[in-house]
Enzyme design. Structure first.
Site, PDB file in Angstrom:
ATOM      1  N   ASP A 119      12.358  20.809 -19.886  1.00 35.37           N
ATOM      2  CA  ASP A 119      13.201  21.213 -21.012  1.00 35.37           C
ATOM      3  C   ASP A 119      12.816  20.427 -22.263  1.00 35.37           C
ATOM      4  OD1 ASP A 119      14.685  23.006 -19.619  1.00 35.37           O
ATOM      5  OD2 ASP A 119      16.380  21.669 -19.251  1.00 35.37           O
ATOM      6  N   LYS A 169      14.589  25.895 -24.955  1.00 32.17           N
ATOM      7  CA  LYS A 169      14.839  26.718 -26.146  1.00 32.17           C
ATOM      8  C   LYS A 169      14.312  26.055 -27.412  1.00 32.17           C
ATOM      9  CE  LYS A 169      18.832  29.272 -24.553  1.00 32.17           C
ATOM     10  NZ  LYS A 169      19.480  28.383 -23.558  1.00 32.17           N
ATOM     11  N   MET A 215      27.185  20.368 -26.979  1.00 31.77           N
ATOM     12  CA  MET A 215      26.759  21.557 -27.732  1.00 31.77           C
ATOM     13  C   MET A 215      27.806  21.988 -28.772  1.00 31.77           C
ATOM     14  SD  MET A 215      25.038  23.618 -24.539  1.00 31.77           S
ATOM     15  CE  MET A 215      26.222  23.147 -23.305  1.00 31.77           C
TER      16      MET A 215
HETATM   17  C1  LIG Z   1      22.364  22.318 -22.197  1.00 31.83           C
HETATM   18  S1  LIG Z   1      23.248  20.829 -22.278  1.00 31.83           S
HETATM   19  C2  LIG Z   1      22.503  19.987 -20.940  1.00 31.83           C
HETATM   20  C3  LIG Z   1      23.220  18.740 -20.526  1.00 31.83           C
HETATM   21  C4  LIG Z   1      22.489  17.954 -19.464  1.00 31.83           C
HETATM   22  N1  LIG Z   1      22.315  18.696 -18.257  1.00 31.83           N
HETATM   23  C5  LIG Z   1      23.156  16.617 -19.139  1.00 31.83           C
HETATM   24  O1  LIG Z   1      23.645  16.416 -18.032  1.00 31.83           O
HETATM   25  O2  LIG Z   1      23.141  15.749 -20.017  1.00 31.83           O
HETATM   26  C6  LIG Z   1      22.504  20.087 -23.687  1.00 31.83           C
HETATM   27  C7  LIG Z   1      23.515  19.317 -24.514  1.00 31.83           C
HETATM   28  O3  LIG Z   1      23.721  18.027 -23.960  1.00 31.83           O
HETATM   29  C8  LIG Z   1      23.958  17.104 -24.999  1.00 31.83           C
HETATM   30  N2  LIG Z   1      22.889  16.096 -24.985  1.00 31.83           N
HETATM   31  C9  LIG Z   1      21.870  16.029 -24.118  1.00 31.83           C
HETATM   32  N3  LIG Z   1      21.112  14.943 -24.353  1.00 31.83           N
HETATM   33  C10 LIG Z   1      21.662  14.312 -25.405  1.00 31.83           C
HETATM   34  C11 LIG Z   1      21.353  13.141 -26.123  1.00 31.83           C
HETATM   35  N4  LIG Z   1      20.327  12.364 -25.794  1.00 31.83           N
HETATM   36  N5  LIG Z   1      22.142  12.789 -27.168  1.00 31.83           N
HETATM   37  C12 LIG Z   1      23.209  13.531 -27.503  1.00 31.83           C
HETATM   38  N6  LIG Z   1      23.553  14.654 -26.862  1.00 31.83           N
HETATM   39  C13 LIG Z   1      22.804  15.040 -25.817  1.00 31.83           C
HETATM   40  C14 LIG Z   1      23.969  17.887 -26.299  1.00 31.83           C
HETATM   41  O4  LIG Z   1      25.289  18.288 -26.550  1.00 31.83           O
HETATM   42  C15 LIG Z   1      23.072  19.040 -25.945  1.00 31.83           C
HETATM   43  O5  LIG Z   1      23.291  20.144 -26.807  1.00 31.83           O
END
Ligand SMILES: C[S@@+](CC[C@H](N)C(=O)[O-])C[C@H]1O[C@@H](n2cnc3c(N)ncnc32)[C@H](O)[C@@H]1O
Length: 254
Positions: A36, A58, A171
């Site tokens: 990803d 994406k 998100m």
């Molecule tokens: C599709 S979700 C996936 C989440 C992932 N599976 C997890 O457990 O962290 C993606 C969202 O996770 C959050 N996110 C993931 N990594 C991040 C980071 N390093 N800093 C801030 N938000 C993060 C954001 O809200 C982003 O839009």
């Protein structure tokens, strides 16, 4: 003929050293990696250069993969290469669409294993010193996206706002102001929030405030960056609130 198999591996929240030991080991055993966009480049650079790596997220440049494309690619590559590692940000089962990938690969009889990851939902607030629970302040937390597929607010946001749980919203940065307005219907407008972007990475940023400030905050946010919104009294554990409190006390002495 290579024997096809798939490992869904959680890469952790961002920083390359926040993957689990098991996750890293499985990554080293990959025949091909489908990752990803939020997966750290530094982590991928630690893996043998001869192992093919394809970004299927994406946010992966000009290529935009639908979930259908990704499912098919996993199966196709498993038959061609053998061991496909599907590397996902955070934990595969937190808003990761892992179930769809498992079901699709399994429907071809391809064995799938899952290696859990450290989810950004908890690790990103934690890296800013914000506990998601704290004795006497918050005894539960609610991890959610604010909006549903159709773009409308999820009922969960309302239920969570009505509770005393810490709200952890993924998100949602693009809609922060609207989220804050919705939450304010049920919570004190002086409830603290934090918005952490690029969490656990060198370029991590954190904006804190109280819900009634949301309008002015929305303009300061770069909505193209991944971010987590935390709302609740636990956010007052963030150092910026100590500074504010200190300033208030200092000024009240004059
Ligand atoms: C599709 S979700 C996936 C989440 C992932 N599976 C997890 O457990 O962290 C993606 C969202 O996770 C959050 N996110 C993931 N990594 C991040 C980071 N390093 N800093 C801030 N938000 C993060 C954001 O809200 C982003 O839009």
């Amino acid at each position: 003929m290579k024997s096809p198999r798939v490992s869904l591996v959680g890469a952790g929240p961002g920083s390359s050293d926040l993957i689990t030991r098991r996750g890293f080991k499985v990554l080293q055993e990959a025949s091909i990696i489908l990752y990803d966009a939020l997966v750290s480049e530094e982590l991928l650079n630690e893996i043998d250069i001869t192992i093919p790596k394809i970004c299927v997220g994406k946010r992966c440049g000009e290529h935009s993969f639908t979930q259908d494309n990704i499912n098919k690619l996993i199966v196709e590559k498993a038959y061609t290469y053998g061991h496909v590692v599907r590397l996902k940000g955070g934990d595969p089962f937190v808003f990761g669409r892992a179930c769809e990938e498992i079901e699709y690969a399994s429907s071809f009889g391809i064995p799938v294993t899952v290696v859990p990851g450290v989810t950004s939902a908890i690790a990103v607030p934690s890296s800013q010193g914000i506990p998601v629970t704290r004795r006497g302040i918050s005894s539960s937390f609610w991890v959610m996206t604010a909006t549903k597929k159709d773009g409308n607010f999820s009922e969960d946001l309302k239920f969570a706002a009505k509770s005393s749980a810490t709200l952890i919203i993924l998100m949602g940065v693009r809609k922060f102001h609207e989220i804050a307005n919705e939450v304010t219907k049920y919570r004190n407008p002086h409830t603290p929030f934090a918005i952490i972007q690029n969490g656990t990475l060198q370029k991590e940023t954190c904006i804190t405030g109280t819900l009634n400030m949301s309008n002015s905050i929305q303009d300061q946010l770069n909505i193209s960056l991944p971010g987590i919104i935390v709302i609740g009294n636990v956010v007052a554990e963030h150092p910026s609130f100590f500074e504010e409190e200190l300033q208030r006390v200092l000024h009240s002495n004059f």
